[in-house]
Scaffold this active site. Structure first.
Site, PDB file in Angstrom:
ATOM      1  N   LYS A 130      -4.414  10.038  -8.485  1.00  0.00           N
ATOM      2  CA  LYS A 130      -4.061  10.218  -7.078  1.00  0.00           C
ATOM      3  C   LYS A 130      -4.137  11.704  -6.764  1.00  0.00           C
ATOM      4  O   LYS A 130      -3.396  12.511  -7.321  1.00  0.00           O
ATOM      5  CB  LYS A 130      -2.649   9.694  -6.804  1.00  0.00           C
ATOM      6  CG  LYS A 130      -2.208   9.839  -5.334  1.00  0.00           C
ATOM      7  CD  LYS A 130      -3.022   8.943  -4.399  1.00  0.00           C
ATOM      8  CE  LYS A 130      -2.512   9.022  -2.963  1.00  0.00           C
ATOM      9  NZ  LYS A 130      -3.261   8.144  -2.044  1.00  0.00           N
ATOM     10  N   HIS A 165       3.307   6.104  -1.664  1.00  0.00           N
ATOM     11  CA  HIS A 165       4.034   7.182  -0.987  1.00  0.00           C
ATOM     12  C   HIS A 165       5.549   6.969  -1.049  1.00  0.00           C
ATOM     13  O   HIS A 165       6.241   7.135  -0.049  1.00  0.00           O
ATOM     14  CB  HIS A 165       3.570   7.284   0.469  1.00  0.00           C
ATOM     15  CG  HIS A 165       2.108   7.531   0.614  1.00  0.00           C
ATOM     16  ND1 HIS A 165       1.523   8.732   0.315  1.00  0.00           N
ATOM     17  CD2 HIS A 165       1.091   6.705   1.012  1.00  0.00           C
ATOM     18  CE1 HIS A 165       0.215   8.668   0.519  1.00  0.00           C
ATOM     19  NE2 HIS A 165      -0.070   7.446   0.946  1.00  0.00           N
ATOM     20  N   HIS A 218       0.821  -1.209   0.000  1.00  0.00           N
ATOM     21  CA  HIS A 218       0.000   0.000   0.000  1.00  0.00           C
ATOM     22  C   HIS A 218       0.858   1.263   0.000  1.00  0.00           C
ATOM     23  O   HIS A 218       0.617   2.186  -0.791  1.00  0.00           O
ATOM     24  CB  HIS A 218      -0.914  -0.004   1.221  1.00  0.00           C
ATOM     25  CG  HIS A 218      -1.816   1.182   1.316  1.00  0.00           C
ATOM     26  ND1 HIS A 218      -2.989   1.286   0.601  1.00  0.00           N
ATOM     27  CD2 HIS A 218      -1.705   2.338   2.033  1.00  0.00           C
ATOM     28  CE1 HIS A 218      -3.569   2.442   0.876  1.00  0.00           C
ATOM     29  NE2 HIS A 218      -2.802   3.106   1.743  1.00  0.00           N
TER      30      HIS A 218
END
Length: 391
Positions: A323, A280, A265
């Site tokens: 995103k 990230h 994730h």
């Protein structure tokens, strides 16, 4: 007569105080029926209509708060916990640090309280120890368009060029921690709802990554030493094993499939509900942009650092999925990224974690995965990322 009256009053007050203790749910939420109390504090009391008068306030409304619960004994029925061991098991209530840190003096083998000041101090140490970070000659970026928070959802490409103008792959990617990171990064299916199935080789790559970043770098060893001295881990073996479980243990985000993990994730990125979820990491961003699979649109914040690592919040399209704000620490080594997120998740699970890098504040937001567990009730990492700076 006056003596008798005083004695009678004392007995009455004592009885009232004793009765009040028996008629309260403070410290009793979720426990089984106990006939030594005049009322009960578990879900069954609603059916039998013998709940204490403060059951709704203390046990239901306060089920996710430590108000009135600091130092209570562990109860598996509680949604979150408020004792000195909850930080070790990543299951503290969100307000534990605010309400209980100064009250929980008994570490009980679960680690002493870790203060914000201590977290900032160790983050500064890790910052100095990041010898594998990119230099200005090894990494060149062009942030281009800066947009306000109100425009991050517009899906407008305002940057004609790539974000990453140059990365010296030969210098950076040949280093052991980068190589180990890259080996793990390509092991995932980005679509949630599809089971992740790892080969023995891929499982070995996960283990190699954790050991290369945490056992074989001074930065990783410093993080362990800090957590060891605070009583969080009794040995390096326990530390490494816990990292493997919290980061790589699989759980289901969609369709009851074992389709996700904290590592996938946060570092690789996923697609859920028609949009990008997580994502990230600057290296993954660079690789996908280089291959033409990711289109950089704009950024909504850029950190105050003038050298790497820096922090940015980016808007981008990943092969048809958008995103809105993908924040990442830019130019750091894999071990620094991994260490910061681990530090914050272990010490501030489900909360904001305040770090200090070169004297400047960085806030990492962490989220726990509350639906499934590993070990003795420990929670997997749900997410962790640099929070949008406060104005």
């Amino acid at each position: 007569m006056k003596v008798i009256a005083v004695l009678a009053l004392s007995v009455t007050l004592f009885y009232q105080a004793y009765s009040n203790s028996l008629d309260s749910c403070q410290g009793r939420c979720g426990y089984g029926t106990d006939n030594s109390f005049s009322c009960q504090c578990n879900p069954s009391c609603e059916r039998f209509k013998d709940c204490c008068s403060d059951y709704a306030e203390v046990c239901k409304a306060g089920a996710t708060s430590c108000k009135g619960r600091c130092g209570e004994k562990y109860n598996s029925q509680n949604k979150c916990h408020c004792n000195s061991k909850c930080a070790q098991y990543n299951n503290c209530c969100s307000d534990y640090a605010d309400l209980c840190d100064s009250k929980d003096s008994d570490a009980g083998g679960g680690g002493s309280v870790i203060t914000d000041a201590e977290i900032k101090a160790i983050s500064e140490t890790l910052y100095v120890l990041d010898s594998n970070k990119a230099s200005s000659s090894e990494l060149i970026i062009d942030p281009q368009a800066l947009v306000p928070d109100s425009e991050t959802s517009s899906k407008t490409d305002l940057s004609p060029d790539r974000l990453f103008q140059y990365v010296d792959e030969q210098a950076l990617f040949s280093r052991p921690t980068y190589a180990a990171f890259l080996a793990v990064l390509d092991n995932y299916n980005r679509m949630t709802g599809q089971t992740e199935d790892f080969s023995p080789q891929q499982l070995a790559e996960q283990e190699t990554f954790v050991k290369e970043t945490m056992s074989n770098t001074e930065l990783g060893r410093e993080l362990f030493a800090f957590l060891y001295t605070k009583g969080v881990y009794a040995s390096e073996e326990a530390f490494i094993q816990d990292l493997k479980m919290m980061w790589f243990g699989l759980y289901s985000r969609n369709n009851n499939k074992m389709d996700s993990s904290g590592f996938e994730h946060i570092f690789a990125g996923e697609v859920k509900g028609g949009k990008v979820s997580g994502f990230h990491n600057w290296i993954q961003f660079y690789l996908l942009e280089k291959r033409g699979k990711l289109n950089y649109y704009s950024h909504s914040f850029n950190g105050p650092w003038t050298t790497y690592p820096d922090v940015m919040g980016m808007q981008f399209m990943w092969e048809g999925y958008y995103k809105q704000v993908g924040s990442a620490v830019i130019g750091c080594s894999p071990e620094f990224d991994f260490a910061l997120y681990s530090l914050c998740y272990i010490t501030r699970p489900g909360k904001q974690c305040r770090l200090s890098l070169g004297g400047k504040e960085l806030i990492i937001q962490t989220y726990t995965w509350d639906k499934t567990f590993y070990g003795d009730g420990k929670k997997f990492i749900g997410s962790a990322f640099p929070a949008t700076p406060r104005n």
